[in-house]
Design an enzyme around this catalytic site. Structure first.
Site, short mmCIF file in Angstrom:
data_model
loop_
_atom_site.label_atom_id
_atom_site.label_comp_id
_atom_site.label_asym_id
_atom_site.label_seq_id
_atom_site.Cartn_x
_atom_site.Cartn_y
_atom_site.Cartn_z
N TYR A 74 0.83 -1.20 0.00
CA TYR A 74 0.00 0.00 0.00
C TYR A 74 0.86 1.25 0.00
O TYR A 74 2.06 1.20 0.29
CB TYR A 74 -0.98 0.02 1.19
CG TYR A 74 -0.31 0.30 2.52
CD1 TYR A 74 -0.23 1.59 3.01
CD2 TYR A 74 0.26 -0.72 3.27
CE1 TYR A 74 0.39 1.86 4.23
CE2 TYR A 74 0.87 -0.47 4.48
CZ TYR A 74 0.94 0.82 4.95
OH TYR A 74 1.55 1.08 6.14
N CYS A 75 0.22 2.37 -0.35
CA CYS A 75 0.87 3.68 -0.32
C CYS A 75 -0.18 4.71 0.09
O CYS A 75 -1.15 4.37 0.76
CB CYS A 75 1.50 4.01 -1.68
SG CYS A 75 0.31 4.20 -3.02
N ARG A 76 -0.03 5.93 -0.33
CA ARG A 76 -0.97 7.00 0.05
C ARG A 76 -2.29 6.85 -0.70
O ARG A 76 -3.36 6.90 -0.11
CB ARG A 76 -0.35 8.37 -0.22
CG ARG A 76 -1.25 9.53 0.12
CD ARG A 76 -0.55 10.87 -0.15
NE ARG A 76 -1.47 11.97 0.04
CZ ARG A 76 -2.26 12.47 -0.92
NH1 ARG A 76 -2.22 11.96 -2.14
NH2 ARG A 76 -3.06 13.46 -0.66
N VAL A 103 -3.84 4.70 1.96
CA VAL A 103 -4.22 5.12 3.31
C VAL A 103 -5.27 6.22 3.30
O VAL A 103 -5.94 6.43 4.30
CB VAL A 103 -3.01 5.54 4.19
CG1 VAL A 103 -2.09 4.36 4.47
CG2 VAL A 103 -2.23 6.67 3.58
#
Length: 112
Positions: A74-76, A103
């Site tokens: 995952y990332c932003r 996120v």
């Protein structure tokens, strides 16, 4: 007639945040946050390890992970993690999933 410009589907799974939350709780999974270290320090999913996908040593650090374990990335927002998920599958990782929305769409508390 064949369409040579049609892209093939990704070799990794795209999961909603709810699907991702459920899947990451399975035993033996690797939770990989591919954001910059400062973003990671600002709040990350519990149990995540941080390897910045934009760092020059990303491929080397990622290659040190166990390719046989399910790897949840995952990332932003989901863009960098999709790139990382593609790179991981090309590197031989057997089971890779990307969290759609990153996120920004995560509803559970983040760890600092």
């Amino acid at each position: 007639m064949l369409n040579f410009f049609k892209s093939s589907p990704p070799a990794y799974q795209n999961l909603t945040p709810a699907q991702f939350a459920e899947a990451r709780r399975r035993p033996g999974t690797v939770l990989l946050d591919v954001r910059r270290p400062d973003e990671f320090a600002g709040g990350h999913l519990p149990g995540a390890i941080n390897i910045d996908v934009t760092a020059p040593d990303y491929a080397q650090r990622a290659a040190a992970l166990d390719k046989t374990r399910p790897t949840y990335v995952y990332c932003r927002s989901g863009a960098r993690s999709a790139k990382a998920a593609e790179q991981l599958t090309k590197a031989g990782f057997a089971n890779v999933a990307n969290m759609l929305g990153g996120v920004l769409d995560w509803s559970e508390p983040l760890e600092r």
